[in-house]
Design a protein around this motif. Sequence first.
Motif, PDB file in Angstrom:
ATOM      1  N   MET A  15       0.826  -1.211   0.000  1.00 13.64           N
ATOM      2  CA  MET A  15       0.000   0.000   0.000  1.00 13.64           C
ATOM      3  C   MET A  15       0.858   1.258   0.000  1.00 13.64           C
ATOM      4  N   TYR A  16       2.009   1.216   0.680  1.00 13.64           N
ATOM      5  CA  TYR A  16       2.915   2.361   0.624  1.00 13.64           C
ATOM      6  C   TYR A  16       3.436   2.567  -0.799  1.00 13.64           C
ATOM      7  N   ILE A  17       3.798   1.487  -1.458  1.00  9.51           N
ATOM      8  CA  ILE A  17       4.299   1.596  -2.838  1.00  9.51           C
ATOM      9  C   ILE A  17       3.188   2.087  -3.758  1.00  9.51           C
ATOM     10  N   TYR A  18       2.019   1.498  -3.637  1.00 11.73           N
ATOM     11  CA  TYR A  18       0.865   1.893  -4.454  1.00 11.73           C
ATOM     12  C   TYR A  18       0.570   3.379  -4.250  1.00 11.73           C
ATOM     13  N   ASN A  19       0.595   3.815  -3.019  1.00  5.37           N
ATOM     14  CA  ASN A  19       0.332   5.209  -2.692  1.00  5.37           C
ATOM     15  C   ASN A  19       1.435   6.118  -3.213  1.00  5.37           C
ATOM     16  N   ALA A  20       2.678   5.710  -3.015  1.00  6.08           N
ATOM     17  CA  ALA A  20       3.805   6.542  -3.467  1.00  6.08           C
ATOM     18  C   ALA A  20       3.770   6.733  -4.974  1.00  6.08           C
ATOM     19  N   VAL A  21       3.488   5.659  -5.695  1.00  5.41           N
ATOM     20  CA  VAL A  21       3.484   5.747  -7.159  1.00  5.41           C
ATOM     21  C   VAL A  21       2.282   6.549  -7.648  1.00  5.41           C
ATOM     22  N   THR A  22       1.089   6.149  -7.247  1.00  5.53           N
ATOM     23  CA  THR A  22      -0.099   6.811  -7.801  1.00  5.53           C
ATOM     24  C   THR A  22      -0.298   8.214  -7.256  1.00  5.53           C
ATOM     25  N   ALA A  23      -0.300   8.360  -5.940  1.00  6.92           N
ATOM     26  CA  ALA A  23      -0.523   9.692  -5.355  1.00  6.92           C
ATOM     27  C   ALA A  23       0.662  10.608  -5.628  1.00  6.92           C
ATOM     28  N   GLY A  62       2.324  10.709  -1.052  1.00  4.86           N
ATOM     29  CA  GLY A  62       3.225   9.829  -1.793  1.00  4.86           C
ATOM     30  C   GLY A  62       4.625   9.825  -1.208  1.00  4.86           C
ATOM     31  N   ALA A  63       5.141  10.988  -0.869  1.00  2.28           N
ATOM     32  CA  ALA A  63       6.487  11.088  -0.295  1.00  2.28           C
ATOM     33  C   ALA A  63       6.546  10.437   1.082  1.00  2.28           C
ATOM     34  N   LEU A  64       5.548  10.678   1.915  1.00  2.00           N
ATOM     35  CA  LEU A  64       5.528  10.067   3.242  1.00  2.00           C
ATOM     36  C   LEU A  64       5.366   8.548   3.155  1.00  2.00           C
ATOM     37  N   SER A  65       4.699   8.074   2.126  1.00  2.00           N
ATOM     38  CA  SER A  65       4.572   6.628   1.930  1.00  2.00           C
ATOM     39  C   SER A  65       5.925   5.992   1.654  1.00  2.00           C
ATOM     40  N   LEU A  66       6.806   6.720   0.990  1.00  2.00           N
ATOM     41  CA  LEU A  66       8.165   6.207   0.779  1.00  2.00           C
ATOM     42  C   LEU A  66       8.876   6.017   2.124  1.00  2.00           C
TER      43      LEU A  66
END
Length: 134
Positions: A15-23, A62-66
Amino acid sequence: MDKNIGIHFGWIRFMYIYNAVTAGILGLVIILIPKSLISLLTIPDQEPMVFGIIGSVYLSLGALSLLGLRSPLKFVPILLVQLFYKVVWVIGVILPLLITGQLSIFAILLTVIFLTYIIGDLIAIPFSYIFSKQ
């Protein structure tokens, strides 16, 4: 007893990767080339200030998900924010449009994308860990 039992680190990281990429990408596009995005998706013109805030929030998520990839449990609040605002949006925006028959193709597409986040977050977020007494 291991307090990490029941925590799906693979799902959380996904979910972090999905969020980082899409958002993250969407936020960058909204900030850098908003008119191109509006044209490409054939969405109505947007108020530049509001559209810019949306882009900034998405880029920040997205950045915070990274960062969440490095410390998955510390950054779970990012997934919680994402889950809650998307659920509120579906209930407060999409349901009224659906009831009145005013749902556009763009809204349907966005709803499907948001539902993938909602389902993924419900699977990934370790609610038992979050609500356990520490």
